[in-house]
Each structure stands twice: as structure tokens, then as C-alpha cells.
Scaffold this motif. Structure first.
Motif, PDB file in Angstrom:
ATOM      1  N   UNK A   1     -32.904 -55.828 -59.223  1.00 52.75           N
ATOM      2  CA  UNK A   1     -33.468 -56.604 -58.112  1.00 52.75           C
ATOM      3  C   UNK A   1     -32.781 -56.248 -56.795  1.00 52.75           C
ATOM      4  N   UNK A   2     -31.471 -56.038 -56.847  1.00 47.40           N
ATOM      5  CA  UNK A   2     -30.731 -55.665 -55.638  1.00 47.40           C
ATOM      6  C   UNK A   2     -31.128 -54.276 -55.181  1.00 47.40           C
ATOM      7  N   UNK A   3     -31.338 -53.354 -56.124  1.00 51.52           N
ATOM      8  CA  UNK A   3     -31.819 -52.015 -55.778  1.00 51.52           C
ATOM      9  C   UNK A   3     -33.087 -52.092 -54.934  1.00 51.52           C
ATOM     10  N   UNK A   4     -34.056 -52.854 -55.436  1.00 48.28           N
ATOM     11  CA  UNK A   4     -35.328 -52.974 -54.725  1.00 48.28           C
ATOM     12  C   UNK A   4     -35.131 -53.628 -53.357  1.00 48.28           C
ATOM     13  N   UNK A   5     -34.285 -54.654 -53.306  1.00 53.06           N
ATOM     14  CA  UNK A   5     -34.081 -55.375 -52.045  1.00 53.06           C
ATOM     15  C   UNK A   5     -33.392 -54.498 -51.004  1.00 53.06           C
TER      16      UNK A   5
ATOM     17  N   UNK B   1     -39.157 -55.348 -50.200  1.00 53.83           N
ATOM     18  CA  UNK B   1     -38.721 -55.824 -48.889  1.00 53.83           C
ATOM     19  C   UNK B   1     -37.359 -56.486 -48.996  1.00 53.83           C
ATOM     20  N   UNK B   2     -36.696 -56.582 -47.869  1.00 51.72           N
ATOM     21  CA  UNK B   2     -35.373 -57.183 -47.823  1.00 51.72           C
ATOM     22  C   UNK B   2     -35.440 -58.682 -47.640  1.00 51.72           C
ATOM     23  N   UNK B   3     -34.291 -59.255 -47.263  1.00 52.36           N
ATOM     24  CA  UNK B   3     -34.233 -60.692 -47.038  1.00 52.36           C
ATOM     25  C   UNK B   3     -34.676 -61.059 -45.637  1.00 52.36           C
ATOM     26  N   UNK B   4     -34.798 -62.356 -45.414  1.00 52.17           N
ATOM     27  CA  UNK B   4     -35.231 -62.878 -44.120  1.00 52.17           C
ATOM     28  C   UNK B   4     -34.213 -63.885 -43.626  1.00 52.17           C
ATOM     29  N   UNK B   5     -33.730 -63.739 -42.396  1.00 55.13           N
ATOM     30  CA  UNK B   5     -32.780 -64.730 -41.879  1.00 55.13           C
ATOM     31  C   UNK B   5     -33.397 -66.114 -41.821  1.00 55.13           C
ATOM     32  N   UNK B   6     -32.544 -67.113 -41.957  1.00 54.47           N
ATOM     33  CA  UNK B   6     -32.942 -68.523 -41.905  1.00 54.47           C
ATOM     34  C   UNK B   6     -33.785 -68.955 -43.108  1.00 54.47           C
TER      35      UNK B   6
ATOM     36  N   UNK C   1     -22.730 -50.968 -35.004  1.00 58.97           N
ATOM     37  CA  UNK C   1     -23.224 -51.494 -36.266  1.00 58.97           C
ATOM     38  C   UNK C   1     -24.412 -52.408 -36.015  1.00 58.97           C
ATOM     39  N   UNK C   2     -25.290 -52.464 -36.997  1.00 61.54           N
ATOM     40  CA  UNK C   2     -26.371 -53.444 -37.045  1.00 61.54           C
ATOM     41  C   UNK C   2     -26.263 -54.128 -38.403  1.00 61.54           C
ATOM     42  N   UNK C   3     -27.279 -54.868 -38.788  1.00 63.54           N
ATOM     43  CA  UNK C   3     -27.193 -55.605 -40.049  1.00 63.54           C
ATOM     44  C   UNK C   3     -28.540 -55.627 -40.736  1.00 63.54           C
ATOM     45  N   UNK C   4     -28.501 -55.657 -42.060  1.00 64.63           N
ATOM     46  CA  UNK C   4     -29.712 -55.897 -42.833  1.00 64.63           C
ATOM     47  C   UNK C   4     -29.445 -57.075 -43.767  1.00 64.63           C
ATOM     48  N   UNK C   5     -30.515 -57.770 -44.122  1.00 68.91           N
ATOM     49  CA  UNK C   5     -30.414 -58.960 -44.971  1.00 68.91           C
ATOM     50  C   UNK C   5     -30.874 -58.595 -46.377  1.00 68.91           C
ATOM     51  N   UNK C   6     -30.010 -58.904 -47.360  1.00 68.48           N
ATOM     52  CA  UNK C   6     -30.280 -58.493 -48.740  1.00 68.48           C
ATOM     53  C   UNK C   6     -30.112 -59.685 -49.687  1.00 68.48           C
ATOM     54  N   UNK C   7     -31.170 -60.116 -50.397  1.00 63.12           N
ATOM     55  CA  UNK C   7     -30.996 -61.098 -51.476  1.00 63.12           C
ATOM     56  C   UNK C   7     -30.189 -60.451 -52.610  1.00 63.12           C
TER      57      UNK C   7
END
Length: 464
Positions: free
Chosen positions: A316-320, A208-213, A296-302
Motif C-alpha cells: 500500500x505504501x509503494x502505491x501511495x 495517488x498520494x495523501x491529502x493534507x487536512x 525541499x518540498x513535501x509530499x503526503x503519504x498514507x
């Protein structure tokens, strides 16, 4: 809050037909306005601010407000150019005319010059920005026109009548009357799609990706002022692709994020401010939704800044990123965000943004994200402007309150150019961060490939 994007293009005029002349650049830009529709359009608002602004051809378009000339302070290296670009991008674009400026910067080292294009984000996104670059530049050393086009040709599209206040208010009223039904439908779709992401994250086998906030607070995450500063870096595209090829399933964007994460890790460690959890980057992505100039839209990535081992960081970035893209698809590939934006009057965003900045509210909650990282493809072959060869193209994007860093990268002719845009009051040492790109890259390259490549020497930024 400044919402323009920018491009700093460094050019070599040594083989420019007739030699360098500011007038040649000016004449070329004016002769190509027919290929650059956003450059002759401006916004008009309805009297009550009930609807989004309308784009019209500016009947009073005058290039004197848009094409500027400035000298870079001596000795004209990358640091001096970066500081000058920071000053240029510190000023918002006036809203009463087309939302762009083009600055011709003279006096760079080794006889180079630069152009700094500044365009509001509402008029152009990163992908369209690359298209504008193609339309402004050429693939041959074609000289510029000897003289500017006649005044009637400077405006290639006949100005359309400005909609009256009554017409704009009627249009806004029709949209507002349809809102209750649209709001119910949008709320239902939002609950369903967010629920789909929540359900997906319950499966421990899925990335899964990152989460805002949820981003950690760092020295980058403070309220920002209006002044900007800029730094540059450059890497070999071939070596970045070699790393990608050596790691199964890796994308070039994963490698770039790993380099940025490594550079940030070094920078924050220097300031004794490296958090134990990963920084979260917002990564703009094209939606293909076809709405206006900005799709454009956006995705959150750790970006795994908490991991010391560069190869583990890349994995780790690949998976995220994989997880973030899959969740982005579940959410409708940016449609929800655009639909919510369509429902809200522009004045709502303007007032909310102004209050958020003025009250410094970003200090009172977890950061939405730590930074923005964007990747824009550029031309793989040499291109020219009025016969001057493009040597480097450093893109820059806007920063938001509470996140004082934007990193935008563009590929060009076997190189990848990095543009670092920062709020100067929050990040007074942008070059410490930009200079961390090269060692972060070497660290990743050596970890993945096992030895330095002999194909590429150290890269330096043009104008040094």
C-alpha cells in the motif's frame, strides 16, 4: 516554534591521536569554517519586515557563542543521551548571530563522546546537512590542529557591509510593486496544477498520494509545548535492502516507511489509539530548485497503519509513494509552494504561526498530517572527527504544532540510524516508540523473506 534540525553523532576516541581533548574538537571546527558557509552568516531584517531576511557575513562572529561543552548524566547510555539531546533542542537559536550550535557531550558509556549539531532549517536542509557532515568529518584519522586558528582566520570570508535600512526597504518596495502581476500568474498556475491533480484522481486506475487536512486525529496530534525529547533506533541497511529487492518495484524509502508505520501501529495500539484509517506522513523531498540554503518540498503519504499484515502495508505504501511522486510532478515539484512563500513577507508567517500556536488552533481542524518522516543518505564508509571514529549518526528534524513527532533516518556504513524528535508534553514515552522499530522490522522481514537473516544479529544503538 523551533525550526532547527539536529544531528547527534556518537564517536569512539580510543584511537584518537593524542587521546580525547575538547580543545581538539574545538580547534578542528574552527579550522574548517571556510568549508561551512552557513556557520558564519546571520540574518538581518528590514525595519518594517516587508521582505525576507538577508544573509550577511557576521562581522561580530565569535565561536564562544556556538561551541559548547556538557557532560551526559550517568551511566551515559542511549536514554540519558536522548534526554540530554532533547534538552539541547528545546531551546531556540538566537537570531542575532549565526544560526547554529555545536555541543560536545562527554561521559558516554564505554568512553565514547558525542557531538550534537543544531542548525536552523533556514540555513540548511537535510541534503545540505549531509554535505556539512562531509565537510566537518574526514575519511582518515587526521589529527586536529594543535592550536586554534588566529582570530583573523576564524572568519574565513571578509565581512560584507551590512545593507542599510534604506537599501533593504528599497529592495522590499521593488518586490512588492511586482507582486500584483506575479500573484495573478501564480494563482492561475495554482488553479491549473491543482486541477490536474483533481482530474488525475478521478481515474481509479492511477495511484495517488495523501491529502493534507484529512489525517485522523491521534494522541500525536495536539498542540505542542517547547520541550523536546529524543529517542534512537538502528537497523541493518543490508537487511532493509534485501526486503526491497524481494518486492518488485519497492524503493528503500518504501521499506523505511513500512517499518515506521509498523512501529506506530504498535505504539498507538498500546495506547488504545489506533485509528481505522491510515496515518498520513509528510515526506520532505529535494526539489533541486536552487533557491537559497533550503531546497525541499513535501509530499503526503498514507503509511497504512490500519493494515495488520506487514507485506500488505508495504504494498500500500509503494502505491501511495508512487502516486504522491507523480502528483508532486503535476504540481510543479515544489515550485508552487516556494513561489507562494516568496510572495508573503516573513512577518506574515511569523505572526500567523505565533497566533496558530497561542490559540491552539490545531485542536479545531483535522490534522494537516500526523508526523514527518525524512530519509537522508549518509556516507557509506567510516568517517572521523579529529581522529575519533564516527559510530552512529542520529538525525533529527523539527516538529510542527498539531503533529508532535518527526522521524528522520540516515544511512551510515551499512547501518540505518533513526532519530525520533517529539514534543515531550505530548509524547512522554518516546523510547516506547523507538523500541518498536526493531520488532516492526522483524515482522516485515519475516513476512517478506520468510525467515530471519543469519547475516545480521540484533542491532543496538551505540552508547548503551
Amino acid at each position: 516554534m523551533h525550526m532547527h534540525v539536529a544531528l547527534c553523532a556518537v564517536l569512539d576516541p580510543s584511537e584518537m591521536p593524542g587521546g580525547y581533548r575538547f580543545e581538539a574538537i574545538e580547534n578542528l571546527v574552527l579550522s574548517r569554517l571556510d568549508r561551512l558557509p552557513p556557520f558564519t552568516r546571520r540574518l538581518v531584517m528590514d525595519p518594517l519586515g516587508l521582505d525576507h531576511p538577508h544573509w550577511i557575513e557576521d562581522p561580530e562572529f565569535d565561536p564562544i557563542h556556538h561551541i559548547r561543552r556538557v557532560s551526559c548524566p550517568a551511566p551515559g547510555g542511549s536514554h540519558e543521551l536522548g534526554r540530554l539531546v532533547g534538552r539541547i533542542t528545546s531551546r531556540p537559536l538566537p537570531r542575532d548571530r549565526p544560526l547554529w550550535e555545536l555541543w560536545v557531550v562527554e561521559g558516554l558509556a564505554e568512553g565514547r563522546f558525542a557531538i550534537v549539531a543544531k542548525v536552523h532549517h533556514s540555513a540548511v536542509d537535510g541534503m545540505m546537512g549531509a554535505g556539512l557532515m562531509v565537510n566537518l568529518f574526514g575519511m582518515t584519522r587526521e589529527p586536529a590542529p594543535e592550536a586554534p586558528p588566529p582570530r583573523e582566520e576564524e572568519h574565513p570570508v571578509p565581512p560584507e557591509p551590512r545593507p542599510s535600512d534604506i537599501e533593504m526597504l528599497k529592495s522590499a518596495a521593488r518586490k512588492r510593486l511586482a507582486q500584483p502581476r506575479k500573484l495573478v500568474d501564480l494563482a492561475k498556475r495554482t488553479v491549473e496544477r491543482v486541477g490536474g491533480v483533481v482530474e488525475r484522481r478521478r481515474d481509479p486506475e492511477l495511484a495517488h498520494g495523501g491529502t493534507p487536512l484529512t489525517a485522523p486525529r491521534t494522541r500525536l496530534n495536539r498542540p505542542i509545548g517547547p520541550q523536546r525529547d529524543v529517542g534512537f533506533a538502528r537497523l541493518s541497511l543490508a537487511e532493509l535492502k534485501a526486503i526491497k529487492a524481494a518486492v518488485e518495484g519497492a524503493k528503500l524509502n518504501d521499506v523505511l516507511l513500512a517499518v515506521v508505520g509498523g512501529a506506530l501501529r504498535r505504539y498507538l495500539a498500546h495506547h488504545d489509539d489506533l485509528p481505522e484509517v491510515p496515518l498520513v506522513a509528510t515526506c520532505p523531498i529535494a526539489t533541486g530548485a536552487g533557491r537559497g540554503n533550503n531546497n525541499v518540498a513535501a509530499m503526503f503519504v498514507p503509511i497504512a497503519t490500519h493494515l495488520a499484515e506487514p507485506e500488505a502495508r508495504l504494498e500500500a505504501i509503494q502505491a501511495a509513494t508512487r502516486g504522491a511522486k507523480e502528483e508532486h510532478a503535476v504540481l510543479g515539484k515544489g515550485e508552487l509552494l516556494q513561489d507562494w512563500a516568496d510572495l508573503a513577507p516573513t512577518t506574515t508567517f511569523s505572526v500567523a504561526s505565533s497566533l496558530y500556536s497561542r490559540l491552539k488552533l490545531s485542536k479545531h481542524h483535522r490534522p494537516v498530517h500526523n508526523l514527518i518522516v525524512s530519509n537522508v543518505p549518509g556516507p557509506p564508509m567510516p568517517v572521523y572527527l579529529a581522529g575519533a571514529e564516527l559510530e552512529a549518526a542520529y538525525p533529527m528534524g523539527p516538529i510542527l504544532d498539531g503533529a508532535a513527532l518527526n522521524v528522520t533516518v540516515m544511512s551510515y556504513r551499512g547501518q540505518v540510524d533513526f532519530g525520533f524528535m517529539v514534543a515531550r508534553d505530548v509524547v512522554p514515552d518516546v523510547w516506547r516508540l523507538a523500541d518498536a522499530v526493531a520488532p516492526a522490522f522483524r515482522e516485515l522481514r519475516d513476512a517478506v523473506l520468510g525467515a530471519p537473516s543469519e547475516a545480521s544479529p540484533e542491532r543496538s544503538t551505540p552508547a548503551e
